[in-house]
Design an enzyme around this catalytic site. Structure first.
Site, PDB file in Angstrom:
ATOM      1  N   HIS A   1      16.582  14.703 -22.931  1.00 28.02           N
ATOM      2  CA  HIS A   1      17.708  14.617 -22.170  1.00 28.02           C
ATOM      3  C   HIS A   1      19.024  14.884 -22.970  1.00 28.02           C
ATOM      4  O   HIS A   1      19.268  13.930 -23.718  1.00 28.02           O
ATOM      5  CB  HIS A   1      17.849  13.587 -21.130  1.00 28.02           C
TER       6      HIS A   1
ATOM      7  N   CYS B   1      26.092  13.439 -17.140  1.00 31.12           N
ATOM      8  CA  CYS B   1      25.107  14.686 -17.438  1.00 31.12           C
ATOM      9  C   CYS B   1      25.242  15.954 -16.840  1.00 31.12           C
ATOM     10  O   CYS B   1      24.463  16.927 -17.143  1.00 31.12           O
ATOM     11  CB  CYS B   1      23.825  14.064 -16.907  1.00 31.12           C
TER      12      CYS B   1
ATOM     13  N   GLU C   1      15.392  15.388  -6.256  1.00 30.49           N
ATOM     14  CA  GLU C   1      16.110  16.771  -6.506  1.00 30.49           C
ATOM     15  C   GLU C   1      15.121  17.543  -5.880  1.00 30.49           C
ATOM     16  O   GLU C   1      15.344  18.516  -5.220  1.00 30.49           O
ATOM     17  CB  GLU C   1      15.854  17.073  -8.037  1.00 30.49           C
TER      18      GLU C   1
ATOM     19  N   HIS D   1      17.335  19.635 -12.765  1.00 23.35           N
ATOM     20  CA  HIS D   1      17.704  18.592 -13.722  1.00 23.35           C
ATOM     21  C   HIS D   1      16.613  18.006 -14.109  1.00 23.35           C
ATOM     22  O   HIS D   1      16.707  17.500 -15.479  1.00 23.35           O
ATOM     23  CB  HIS D   1      18.837  17.766 -12.714  1.00 23.35           C
TER      24      HIS D   1
ATOM     25  N   PHE E   1      25.660  10.575 -13.663  1.00 21.23           N
ATOM     26  CA  PHE E   1      25.929   9.296 -13.264  1.00 21.23           C
ATOM     27  C   PHE E   1      27.225   9.389 -12.589  1.00 21.23           C
ATOM     28  O   PHE E   1      28.130   9.930 -13.135  1.00 21.23           O
ATOM     29  CB  PHE E   1      25.939   8.202 -14.618  1.00 21.23           C
TER      30      PHE E   1
ATOM     31  N   LYS F   1      13.929  19.854 -19.861  1.00 16.25           N
ATOM     32  CA  LYS F   1      13.940  18.474 -20.620  1.00 16.25           C
ATOM     33  C   LYS F   1      12.552  17.883 -20.908  1.00 16.25           C
ATOM     34  O   LYS F   1      12.480  16.983 -21.505  1.00 16.25           O
ATOM     35  CB  LYS F   1      14.722  17.544 -19.579  1.00 16.25           C
TER      36      LYS F   1
END
Length: 414
Positions: A343, A166, A317, A306, A402, A338
């Site tokens: 996403h 991502c 975050e 994010h 990830f 998002k």
């Protein structure tokens, strides 16, 4: 010591669940509109999640001739459509040998041509090896978005592909910036795309318990920083940016959306899917980007988070922003687009960088939609519910992938 070359954005393009160009995507964000709905690309009745953010009415033949489009995986089609918009927006015409030699592409994706890969496996198992499409390899490998960009426009400069889940398209923007900074190119086409709405991908993310299963109300399923969030919403889309050496752009009278001031990376070194608790790894990327930009935390006007709507990410975050910015964390406006687009995986960072640039241009912050019951652990200013008027001179975009890949970009108004 030679002064570092400065890098500006002179063209943007985007396709998202909110619309098939920049204007409709941005209008949807400012309206707080959801692009999420039932999956139509396959029969999702057997998967735990039956909704996603699809590109509605996307037909690659609106951008390319049929023969050319059929040679591309859907993810490449989407990226290339965004790149065509971005290059047209930039006003660049690739008819000069020196320009073509000094232009390159770095594009990000998380999983590349997975749709073509799945189709080939089904063909192999059901019809035998002799019926596998001869274009399969060139459709599935991740670098074909950058390769097709060069082929389509004819430039011959540095090309590369970033594959950091991502964080991929944010890495692509940062790496492309560095190429121009060091003088290896004057123009770079960058960004990223993802089209992973397949039964296999949905089933796999369901198995890892990463996706929302709010099947009764998909439009509110992406709810970053809300106490009732239950996972991210899978979407497809792509975004492209034209980066250009600043003096060159100004000399030709280009429209400048903003400047890439800082690029920071870090690695959590903790877990393949979960962020490091406490946010220390993510904070390192933000701190590195701020240092690269020579910007202090209290100078930031906006952060596009994010903000995935997963329990672990949003709390981590928040903690990371506090670590990186200190007391200034409570003064900066933060939102997650998002909540409306879902996403885009490897395409997310580029889409959200464009959101930062348009926030600067228009003086409007996109909201965090569906934020109704804030998580007590998420106690910052997330611009809930509605867009907000604001002067944005400096902004940051966060992207975390990830494997613990963390990227932050700092952008400045032109």
């Amino acid at each position: 010591m030679t002064e570092r070359r400065r890098v500006v954005v002179t063209g943007i393009g985007a396709l998202s669940p909110l619309g098939l160009d920049v204007a409709s995507t941005w209008d949807g964000m400012l309206a707080g509109r959801s692009g999420i709905g039932p999956i139509t690309q396959f029969d999702a009745s057997e998967t735990k999640t039956n909704f996603a953010g699809e590109l509605k009415d996307f037909d690659p033949e609106n951008w390319f001739e049929r023969k050319e489009a059929r040679r591309m995986d859907r993810y490449v089609q989407v990226y290339m459509a965004a790149a065509v918009e971005a290059v047209a927006d930039s006003g660049l015409v690739f008819d000069d040998e020196e320009l073509m030699r000094r232009t390159g592409a770095i594009v990000g994706t998380g999983i590349g041509g997975l749709q073509s890969y799945e189709e080939a496996i089904v063909t192999l198992l059901e019809r035998g090896p002799g019926r596998v499409n001869p274009l399969t390899i060139t459709k599935i490998i991740a670098n074909m978005s950058a390769g097709y960009a060069a082929i389509h426009f004819g430039f011959t400069g540095p090309t590369n592909t970033t594959v950091t889940a991502c964080a991929a398209s944010a890495n692509a923007i940062g790496d492309a910036t560095e190429v121009i900074r060091r003088g290896a190119a004057d123009v770079m086409i960058t960004g990223g795309a993802e089209t992973g709405i397949t039964k296999f991908v949905v089933a796999a993310f369901n198995a890892s318990r990463a996706l929302s299963t709010r099947n009764d109300d998909p439009q509110t399923a992406s709810r970053p920083f809300d106490v009732d969030r239950d996972g991210f919403v899978l979407s497809e889309g792509g975004a492209a940016l034209v980066l250009e050496e600043r003096e060159r752009a100004l000399a030709r009278g280009a429209t400048v959306y903003g400047e890439v001031l800082g690029y920071g990376m870090s690695t959590d070194a903790y877990h393949v899917t979960l962020p490091r608790p406490g946010g220390a790894g993510q904070a390192l990327a933000m701190e590195a980007a701020l240092a690269d930009a020579d910007v202090s935390g209290d100078e930031l006007d906006y952060i596009n988070a994010h903000g995935t709507s997963t329990p672990a990410n949003d709390a981590t975050e928040t903690a990371a922003i506090k670590l990186a910015l200190g007391d200034a964390a409570h003064d900066v406006a933060i939102s997650s687009t998002k909540s409306m687009t879902g996403h885009l995986l490897g395409g997310a960072g580029a889409m959200e960088t464009i959101a930062c640039l348009l926030a600067m241009r228009d003086g409007k912050l996109p909201p965090t939609a569906n934020l109704v019951n804030p998580d007590p652990e998420c106690d910052l200013d997330y611009v809930p519910g509605r867009a907000r008027d604001a002067t944005v001179v400096t902004a940051m975009s966060n992207s975390f992938g990830f494997g613990g890949h963390n990227v932050a970009l700092v952008l400045g108004a032109p």
